[in-house]
Motif scaffolding. Sequence first.
Motif, PDB file in Angstrom:
ATOM      1  N   SER A 133       3.927 -11.928  27.600  1.00  0.00           N
ATOM      2  CA  SER A 133       5.004 -12.914  27.496  1.00  0.00           C
ATOM      3  C   SER A 133       6.236 -12.463  28.273  1.00  0.00           C
ATOM      4  O   SER A 133       6.873 -13.267  28.969  1.00  0.00           O
ATOM      5  N   THR A 183       9.942 -16.330  21.452  1.00  0.00           N
ATOM      6  CA  THR A 183       8.565 -16.703  21.737  1.00  0.00           C
ATOM      7  C   THR A 183       7.686 -16.173  20.606  1.00  0.00           C
ATOM      8  O   THR A 183       8.175 -15.560  19.659  1.00  0.00           O
ATOM      9  N   ASN A 194       3.348 -18.214  23.458  1.00  0.00           N
ATOM     10  CA  ASN A 194       2.372 -17.907  24.500  1.00  0.00           C
ATOM     11  C   ASN A 194       1.270 -18.954  24.590  1.00  0.00           C
ATOM     12  O   ASN A 194       0.655 -19.136  25.643  1.00  0.00           O
ATOM     13  N   CYS A 223       0.199  -9.020  23.802  1.00  0.00           N
ATOM     14  CA  CYS A 223       0.750 -10.369  23.943  1.00  0.00           C
ATOM     15  C   CYS A 223       2.225 -10.324  24.326  1.00  0.00           C
ATOM     16  O   CYS A 223       2.683 -11.122  25.161  1.00  0.00           O
ATOM     17  N   TYR A 244      11.018 -12.599  18.202  1.00  0.00           N
ATOM     18  CA  TYR A 244       9.568 -12.640  18.408  1.00  0.00           C
ATOM     19  C   TYR A 244       8.899 -12.999  17.089  1.00  0.00           C
ATOM     20  O   TYR A 244       9.041 -12.293  16.083  1.00  0.00           O
ATOM     21  N   CYS A 287       3.411 -15.052  19.161  1.00  0.00           N
ATOM     22  CA  CYS A 287       2.021 -14.717  19.407  1.00  0.00           C
ATOM     23  C   CYS A 287       1.282 -14.753  18.082  1.00  0.00           C
ATOM     24  O   CYS A 287       1.899 -14.872  17.020  1.00  0.00           O
ATOM     25  N   GLU A 308       6.146 -20.649  28.903  1.00  0.00           N
ATOM     26  CA  GLU A 308       6.858 -19.395  29.151  1.00  0.00           C
ATOM     27  C   GLU A 308       7.159 -19.218  30.634  1.00  0.00           C
ATOM     28  O   GLU A 308       8.245 -18.742  31.010  1.00  0.00           O
ATOM     29  N   GLY A 345       0.593 -20.236  28.343  1.00  0.00           N
ATOM     30  CA  GLY A 345       1.546 -19.510  29.176  1.00  0.00           C
ATOM     31  C   GLY A 345       2.418 -20.372  30.060  1.00  0.00           C
ATOM     32  O   GLY A 345       3.419 -19.880  30.604  1.00  0.00           O
TER      33      GLY A 345
END
Length: 320
Positions: free
Chosen positions: A102, A76, A52, A98, A114, A78, A60, A57
Amino acid sequence: MEQRRLGDRGVGAIGFGAMSFGGMFGPTDEATSLACLDAAADAGISHVDTANIYGMGVSEQVIGRWGGRRDIHLATKCGIVDGPPRSVRNDEPYIRQCLEDSLRRLKRDHVDLYYIHRRQPDIPVEDLAGTMGRLVQEGKIGGYGLSEIAPSTLRRAHAEHPVTAVQNEFSLWTRLPQLGLIQACRDLGVAFVAFSPLGRGMFGRAALRRDFRAGIDFRDTNPRFTEPNFSANLAAVAPFRDFCAARGWTVPGAALAWVLAQGDHVIPIPGTRTADHLRDWQGADPSAADIAEIERILPAGFAHGDRYGDHQVAFVERYC
């Protein structure tokens, strides 16, 4: 491309790190990034990694616009809170918010993997693993990972809820994971995802020039890329470049082949802004004798300068 296990799925042995799509190493644009992702998929790359915080951003969003074109395994992250000063958060409400943000940017209802980008020291890792386990059970994520952690943290988290992957920096000039983390991942059946396997460009197609854009390219203040370390590192890597040329290998291809040779659970995720560089990532097939010679040319600890400056190292777990 050879397949390696990442959670419950096989992925290409080489993945793709999308940090540069956020402008972390210089300007980029969406059309170029989309073409790069197409070239990665065409090359057999099936695992794409973002976060993120990459361009706040932007990375993403680019992947979200592209993702419907291909069947990819997507990760991804966070946990890093942009500053100043930069900080971290691992509390459950923050992680959940978050993740929702995402997923919206990625145009997905779940993400395959994640990561917690950095661990918050005052939250027990068992509590963090519990949060991630609930997200797995709810179908929001396929599995979870941890980044820049110590082997002891991995073992504690894995005992609470199985960890899918650990992502730490690992390359010919960053060898710390060999002092326990790669082994712990192997023993627990956890994938080890190596970021910056090409040394942030040090093992690129051509020798780097020190023309990093101040305030944009974070290498401009990174100890390994500032003088006198930068010139010393170029000189140290030059014989490796000659070694690769004599065998008809690209330097990136050989550097990635060395990373891949460190265990069949190791998955490097090089990154680039352009499709042009992708062709350099394959084609080297070193023998055991070649691997030994590479390690003679570039022995553990050869790099001049720390991999992070004091302003970059916060919340990176050190264990040696």
